[in-house]
Every structure is written in structure tokens, then in C-alpha cells.
Design a protein around this motif. Structure first.
Motif, PDB file in Angstrom:
ATOM      1  N   LYS A  82     -23.518  10.706  11.206  1.00  0.00           N
ATOM      2  CA  LYS A  82     -22.585  11.826  11.118  1.00  0.00           C
ATOM      3  C   LYS A  82     -22.253  12.325  12.510  1.00  0.00           C
ATOM      4  N   VAL A  83     -20.967  12.593  12.736  1.00  0.00           N
ATOM      5  CA  VAL A  83     -20.505  13.280  13.942  1.00  0.00           C
ATOM      6  C   VAL A  83     -19.511  14.337  13.481  1.00  0.00           C
ATOM      7  N   ASP A  84     -19.769  15.587  13.829  1.00  0.00           N
ATOM      8  CA  ASP A  84     -18.851  16.691  13.537  1.00  0.00           C
ATOM      9  C   ASP A  84     -18.378  17.290  14.839  1.00  0.00           C
ATOM     10  N   ILE A  85     -17.093  17.536  14.950  1.00  0.00           N
ATOM     11  CA  ILE A  85     -16.518  18.265  16.073  1.00  0.00           C
ATOM     12  C   ILE A  85     -15.870  19.510  15.496  1.00  0.00           C
ATOM     13  N   GLU A  86     -16.241  20.667  16.024  1.00  0.00           N
ATOM     14  CA  GLU A  86     -15.591  21.892  15.561  1.00  0.00           C
ATOM     15  C   GLU A  86     -15.129  22.719  16.751  1.00  0.00           C
TER      16      GLU A  86
END
Length: 158
Positions: A82-86
Motif C-alpha cells: 500500500k502507498v497512500d499520498i494525501e
């Protein structure tokens, strides 16, 4: 404590993680882009000449995290789960706060992947907005927290 990427002869080497336990590992990194009110308004209103700035920077940050081992010589290639960018927009300070969260089940941490994701996202924001504001600055790039492995959970105290 000795540097882990330096062997007994003082030479750079890749750390052997084959004897480490597979655990769920996660890291969160952050960085800040300071930009003009005009550039920030274009980002918010999705009116920048190059298109949807946040969407492009999000994809770039994900790609950056996935490419970390190709950029940092002694990093292990990792199969990120998983990779999340916010992004958080702070209009009062005219800033875009960018966070990258990386996760996997593996034998080594993902701090470098999270930091790479943040940096590539920030660079993409810069690239997409530089025609409006070439004086933007990127700052406060850092790991906020990490967990997993023998050291357990760590978070920045501020």
C-alpha cells in the motif's frame, strides 16, 4: 550505535535482512510546499495550465515510493502492499502539506519509500506550478512515524 550500511572495513554495503522476521511494517513521511496564493488558488480550483495538479502529484508520489530502490543505491527492492499520498491545503499559510504512507509485510522498513514518495510528490507539485510561482519552497521533509520490526512503533515527538 554503528551505521548499518557500513561493513567492518568501512565500506558501503547492503544490509543482509534474510534473518529478520517478516512483520507488517508501515511508515509515514511528510513534507511542505510553500507557494504563492495565486498558485495555491489554481491548485484548489483545478485551473492550473498543466491540469489536475493534485491528481498528477498523487500518482507521481506513488510511483516514486515504488521506485525507491532504483534511486537509493543500498535500499532493498520492496513489494509495497500500500502507498497512500494525501494533501492538506493550508490557505492561511499558503502551503500544501503532503504525506506519504507506505506499508508491507516484509523484513525491512519502509521509511525510505515514504520519504521518496513525499519528495517525488513535492517535486511534481513544484513542476506543475512553477510557471505561476518559480519561488516555491519545499521544507520540513521528515519521517513522522514508523512501526513494525524489532524496534516496534516510533513516532516523532513535537
Amino acid at each position: 550505535m554503528a551505521l548499518s550500511h557500513v561493513n567492518q572495513h568501512g565500506e558501503a554495503n547492503m544490509v543482509d535482512v534474510s534473518d529478520k522476521a517478516v512483520t507488517t511494517r508501515e511508515a509515514v513521511a511528510e513534507g511542505i510546499l510553500s507557494l504563492s496564493a495565486e498558485a495555491l488558488e489554481q491548485v484548489q480550483n483545478n485551473t492550473a495550465a498543466k491540469g489536475d495538479v493534485l491528481a498528477v502529484a498523487r500518482i507521481a508520489g506513488i510511483q516514486g515510493a515504488k521506485q525507491c530502490a532504483n534511486l537509493i543505491p543500498l535500499c532493498h527492492p520492496l513489494a509495497l502492499s500500500k502507498v497512500d499520498i494525501e494533501f492538506t491545503i493550508d490557505t492561511a499559510k499558503s502551503q500544501i502539506i503532503t504525506r506519504c504512507r507506505c506499508k508491507l509485510n516484509g523484513q525491512t522498513g519502509v521509511e525510505m519509500e515514504a520519504l521518496t514518495g513525499v519528495n517525488v510528490a513535492l517535486l511534481t507539485l513544484f513542476d506543475m506550478c512553477k510557471a505561476v510561482d518559480p519561488a516555491m519552497t519545499m521544507s520540513h521533509i521528515r519521517v513522522l512515524q514508523k512501526q513494525g520490526g524489532k524496534t516496534g512503533h516510533w513516532h516523532r515527538n513535537e
